[in-house]
Scaffold this active site. Structure first.
Site, PDB file in Angstrom:
ATOM      1  N   CYS A  29     -21.065  33.272  55.075  1.00 33.19           N
ATOM      2  CA  CYS A  29     -20.490  32.619  53.740  1.00 33.19           C
ATOM      3  C   CYS A  29     -19.138  32.077  53.770  1.00 33.19           C
ATOM      4  O   CYS A  29     -18.254  32.643  54.266  1.00 33.19           O
ATOM      5  CB  CYS A  29     -20.588  33.886  52.731  1.00 33.19           C
ATOM      6  SG  CYS A  29     -19.822  33.568  51.124  1.00 33.19           S
ATOM      7  N   LYS A  55     -26.661   3.238  19.868  1.00 25.75           N
ATOM      8  CA  LYS A  55     -26.692   4.447  19.814  1.00 25.75           C
ATOM      9  C   LYS A  55     -25.091   5.033  20.226  1.00 25.75           C
ATOM     10  O   LYS A  55     -24.447   4.558  21.392  1.00 25.75           O
ATOM     11  CB  LYS A  55     -27.583   5.256  21.018  1.00 25.75           C
ATOM     12  CG  LYS A  55     -27.402   6.686  21.061  1.00 25.75           C
ATOM     13  CD  LYS A  55     -28.661   7.166  21.782  1.00 25.75           C
ATOM     14  CE  LYS A  55     -28.543   8.630  21.574  1.00 25.75           C
ATOM     15  NZ  LYS A  55     -27.608   9.716  21.765  1.00 25.75           N
ATOM     16  N   TYR A  98       0.902  -1.032  -0.082  1.00 26.54           N
ATOM     17  CA  TYR A  98       0.129  -0.017  -0.087  1.00 26.54           C
ATOM     18  C   TYR A  98       0.877   1.165  -0.120  1.00 26.54           C
ATOM     19  O   TYR A  98       0.714   2.189  -0.730  1.00 26.54           O
ATOM     20  CB  TYR A  98      -0.957   0.058   1.114  1.00 26.54           C
ATOM     21  CG  TYR A  98      -1.738   1.220   1.411  1.00 26.54           C
ATOM     22  CD1 TYR A  98      -3.196   1.340   0.863  1.00 26.54           C
ATOM     23  CD2 TYR A  98      -1.365   2.409   1.946  1.00 26.54           C
ATOM     24  CE1 TYR A  98      -3.897   2.348   0.858  1.00 26.54           C
ATOM     25  CE2 TYR A  98      -2.072   3.482   2.111  1.00 26.54           C
ATOM     26  CZ  TYR A  98      -3.376   3.530   1.809  1.00 26.54           C
ATOM     27  OH  TYR A  98      -4.127   4.453   1.829  1.00 26.54           O
ATOM     28  N   ASP A  99       1.909   1.322   0.760  1.00 27.12           N
ATOM     29  CA  ASP A  99       2.814   2.385   0.905  1.00 27.12           C
ATOM     30  C   ASP A  99       3.502   2.602  -0.337  1.00 27.12           C
ATOM     31  O   ASP A  99       3.760   3.765  -0.915  1.00 27.12           O
ATOM     32  CB  ASP A  99       3.649   2.158   1.979  1.00 27.12           C
ATOM     33  CG  ASP A  99       3.346   2.149   3.331  1.00 27.12           C
ATOM     34  OD1 ASP A  99       2.279   2.553   3.622  1.00 27.12           O
ATOM     35  OD2 ASP A  99       3.941   1.613   4.427  1.00 27.12           O
ATOM     36  N   SER A 116     -32.690  15.724  16.860  1.00 20.32           N
ATOM     37  CA  SER A 116     -32.098  14.805  18.103  1.00 20.32           C
ATOM     38  C   SER A 116     -33.290  13.832  18.344  1.00 20.32           C
ATOM     39  O   SER A 116     -34.139  13.667  17.651  1.00 20.32           O
ATOM     40  CB  SER A 116     -32.224  15.856  19.292  1.00 20.32           C
ATOM     41  OG  SER A 116     -33.188  16.300  19.680  1.00 20.32           O
TER      42      SER A 116
HETATM   43  S1  IVH Z   1     -30.471   9.180  14.104  1.00 20.69           S
HETATM   44  C1  IVH Z   1     -33.626  11.544  13.332  1.00 20.69           C
HETATM   45  N1  IVH Z   1     -28.761   7.051  14.820  1.00 20.69           N
HETATM   46  O1  IVH Z   1     -27.789  10.585  19.005  1.00 20.69           O
HETATM   47  C2  IVH Z   1     -32.738  11.287  14.230  1.00 20.69           C
HETATM   48  N2  IVH Z   1     -28.644   9.181  16.173  1.00 20.69           N
HETATM   49  O2  IVH Z   1     -30.018  12.277  20.169  1.00 20.69           O
HETATM   50  C3  IVH Z   1     -31.285  11.438  13.989  1.00 20.69           C
HETATM   51  N3  IVH Z   1     -26.687   9.090  17.778  1.00 20.69           N
HETATM   52  O3  IVH Z   1     -27.354  13.766  17.409  1.00 20.69           O
HETATM   53  C4  IVH Z   1     -30.191  10.720  14.600  1.00 20.69           C
HETATM   54  N4  IVH Z   1     -26.166   7.128  17.318  1.00 20.69           N
HETATM   55  O4  IVH Z   1     -25.273  12.158  17.391  1.00 20.69           O
HETATM   56  C5  IVH Z   1     -29.095   8.437  15.109  1.00 20.69           C
HETATM   57  N5  IVH Z   1     -27.954   5.230  15.373  1.00 20.69           N
HETATM   58  C6  IVH Z   1     -27.935   6.310  15.633  1.00 20.69           C
HETATM   59  C7  IVH Z   1     -27.232   7.070  16.630  1.00 20.69           C
HETATM   60  C8  IVH Z   1     -27.463   8.560  16.797  1.00 20.69           C
HETATM   61  C9  IVH Z   1     -25.983   8.146  18.040  1.00 20.69           C
HETATM   62  C10 IVH Z   1     -26.867  10.456  18.214  1.00 20.69           C
HETATM   63  C11 IVH Z   1     -26.562  11.723  17.052  1.00 20.69           C
HETATM   64  C12 IVH Z   1     -27.873  12.390  17.448  1.00 20.69           C
HETATM   65  C13 IVH Z   1     -28.140  11.973  18.702  1.00 20.69           C
HETATM   66  C14 IVH Z   1     -29.759  12.192  18.795  1.00 20.69           C
END
Ligand code: IVH
Length: 681
Positions: free
Chosen positions: A414, A121, A41-42, A87
């Protein structure tokens, strides 16, 4: 460099080498399954680099040699997310998960088993990658979901992120979204390196990943073994994705992205729960950190029907692992004094690792909590840390209480300045009565004053403020701007400061002098006046002078949006204090802070009542923020993406695709002149 015409042979060889290197990068960094030895690869890599050195006209930004291109940035640009980065709602129990299932079933109104995409997650940093015609053009953080920071220079260094998409059939514009993270092994290696060099170690992989992306110099990020999994998409133009999340993930993998191998499609809430239990068992053996699992309704058609509530989709939820708890002992219970004088008990602990973070202090919230939990010095206690929140003492292990474990009570005076501590009837919080005469309150008020959402003096951190107050250089916010008290020399004399950083800080102090009325009011740290209230006060009164006049009568203050009797009392009391008025006079007088008032209200209030507007391009006569404020003041709502729900698109110079989209949807468009006419300015 050569002046000969470019031999066709060279072009072909360069293209071939790039394809080969991209292929082997993908095998190594994405599939974790290399095909050739490193040495080979290098050799490919050096051959490409040598050819590019001889024929620089062949270098393209998506060449594998260009991952750490360019020189360090001076600041981060901002990126607007046309499709917001959302979120997730959290579930902490089987019951909450069942409710989630029921809510979905009710909304969809069918009884068929739900199909979910289940994924870990990941505990890292959310990133959106924008590809145009298959080349990576921008990488941005989530920020507040609508606007993030441009971190392209750092994300390009991550080998699991393709600079060019593989295969074919990808949309012309594609945003891939996912999590940048530091694998456990990389984290340990990084901290080992840091501790060998006598540098600060990172508390956990997530902080290390976030810190790496926030570097101005891409060489730093390049030296950190970051990786990325994608878990979704943002904008898609000039092409189509399949009908479901899981199918899209397969395609993203074909185009060269890393998709988490633990992802699975499961049936119904029972399937979700089994997945959760399986991952909880595997959690510690995974090569990366996760803090729960995410379930997403797999079919896009169903996702669309379910929609969103504020910032989170109804079609997804994060099932979090239980907060991490550990046992340790209480070495002391101290009293901390906050910005508003609140005197709070803090447990000093025998340091203990909770979920990978060393915890040596935990809050006990207030005296009632301390009494209720009956925590004593010497006790063995459970400590809990959940995500980003401050660690807290959960409970005492009574059986382990040693003889003579000492109870502590609220001090009469205090602990910092010795003034009286009092606790009004019916309130949980006790306060030091000295106000800004107490150095702890002074320090905390100054820290608030300079903070990012207030005066935003970059580089003036907590440790520096402590030193400035302890050294008696600074007693009030106005002193910060007094060149006899704070200058390059005084700053350079402080710990951890060199001439260069002192000069930089002086420049930041100067730059902060231009401030909007809302920020200035927020910076003053009036009790109960957060950012939103400060903005309402600023918009209602239009100038500091009118506010100070109105504050003589709390009734008048209550005419402001969201200001009730308690807030009005606090505001009135603040401006009734001669010392506060004197500091404001110094700030706006000799120290030269320039407060910018919000634009005056016009007769056209309400022209945009209930309307949805999008602002695009550069306006000549006002900034984007001013335009947005003017719209909001007139009853309108501003969104970032154009849809059939948009009533008007206001456009300036270089409006881009939003204007085209408005026209294609038949949405009314306003140029700057028309817009100003409607505003009445
Ligand atoms: S989906 C529509 N999938 O969790 C939802 N988020 O609380 C959009 N995160 O800002 C996020 N693993 O940083 C999604 N498998 C996963 C995830 C994930 C981590 C984080 C992400 C997001 C936060 C939401």
């Amino acid at each position: 460099m050569t002046t000969d015409p470019l031999p066709e042979k060279v072009k072909l060889r360069v293209a071939k080498l790039r394809d080969a290197i991209n292929y082997h990068d993908h095998r190594y960094y994405v599939l974790d399954d290399p095909e050739i030895p490193d040495a080979e690869y290098d050799r490919l890599f050096s051959e490409l680099r040598n050819l590019e050195q001889s024929y620089p006209e062949l270098i393209t930004p998506d060449s594998p040699t260009q991952r750490v291109g360019g020189s360090p940035q001076t600041q981060f640009g901002s990126v607007t997310h046309t499709v917001p980065m959302l979120s997730l709602d959290n579930s902490f129990s089987r019951e909450q998960l069942d409710e989630f299932g029921r809510r979905i079933q009710d909304r969809l109104g069918d009884t068929q088993a739900l199909v979910f995409a289940a994924e870990p997650k990941l505990d890292g940093v959310a990133i959106s990658l924008r590809y145009e015609k298959g080349s990576l053009v921008v990488a941005a953080t989530r920020g507040d979901g609508r606007t993030g920071e441009d971190v392209t220079h750092n994300v390009r260094t991550i080998r699991a992120v393709p600079l060019r998409l593989a295969g074919s059939g990808y949309p012309e514009v594609l945003e891939a979204r996912g999590e940048v993270y530091l694998p456990r092994a990389g984290f340990e290696q990084l901290n080992q390196r840091a501790s060998d060099a006598g540098e600060k170690v990172f508390a956990n992989p997530r902080n290390a990943a976030a810190g790496s992306l926030r570097q101005l110099d891409p060489a730093v990020a390049a030296s950190r073994p970051l990786s990325m999994f994608v878990y979704g998409t943002g904008i898609v133009e000039g092409g189509q994705l399949p009908d479901s999340h899981s199918e899209t993930m397969k395609l993203l993998a074909e185009w060269g992205f890393r998709v988490c191998p633990e992802a699975a499609v499961v049936m119904g809430i029972d399937g979700c729960w089994e997945y959760y239990e399986r991952l909880a068992e595997q959690r510690n053996a995974l090569p990366y950190e996760i803090d729960g699992v995410v379930y997403k309704i797999d079919a896009y058609a169903q996702q669309v029907r379910l929609g969103f509530v504020s910032r989170a989709p109804r079609w997804a939820i994060a099932q979090k692992f239980p907060a991490q708890e550990e046992l340790t002992t209480v070495k002391a219970i101290d009293w901390q004094v906050g910005r508003t004088g609140a005197v709070t008990p803090v447990a000093r602990l025998e340091p203990v690792a909770v979920g990978g973070v060393i915890v040596s202090n935990a809050t006990l919230h207030n005296i009632d909590e301390l009494n209720r939990k009956d925590v004593r010095v010497g006790d063995t206690v459970f400590i809990r840390r959940a995500g980003d929140v401050i660690p807290e003492v959960v409970s005492v292990v009574r059986d382990r209480r040693p003889k003579g474990a000492r109870k502590v009570s609220l001090p009469d005076s205090c602990p910092v300045c010795g003034s009286d501590v009092s606790r009004p009837e019916g309130e949980a919080v006790a306060r030091c009565s000295a106000g800004l005469f107490c150095s702890a309150q002074r320090k905390e008020s100054l820290k608030h004053f300079v903070s990012r959402r207030a005066m935003d003096i970059e580089g003036l951190g907590s440790k520096l403020i402590d030193q400035l107050v302890d050294g008696d250089f600074v007693r009030s916010p106005a002193d910060l701007f007094d060149p006899e008290r704070v200058n390059s020399e005084t700053l350079a004399g402080l710990e951890r400061m060199a001439d260069k950083s002192a000069n930089k800080l002086m420049a930041a102090i100067q730059a902060s002098k231009d401030v909007s009325l809302a920020r200035f009011l927020y910076a003053l740290g009036i009790r109960e006046v957060g950012e939103a209230t400060a903005e309402n006060l600023a918009n209602h009164f239009g100038s500091l002078e009118s506010l100070v006049n109105a504050a003589k009568d709390p009734e008048e203050l209550q005419a402001v949006n969201d200001v009730g009797p308690v807030v009005a009392e606090h505001v009135a009391a603040f401006f009734d204090e001669p010392h506060n008025l004197e500091i404001i006079a110094q700030l706006t007088g000799k120290t030269g802070v320039r407060i910018h008032n919000p634009p005056a209200k016009s007769a056209n209030t309400g022209v945009f009542d209930g309307k949805v507007l999008v602002v695009t391009g550069t306006l000549e006569s006002m900034s984007r923020d001013e335009a947005k404020r003017a719209i909001k003041e007139r009853g309108g709502k501003v969104t970032s993406s154009v849809s059939s729900k948009t009533d008007y698109v206001v456009y300036g110079d270089k409006p881009g695709s939003k204007l085209e989209k408005a026209r294609s949807l038949g949405v009314e468009t306003l140029n700057e002149e028309n817009f100003r006419n409607r505003l009445g300015v």
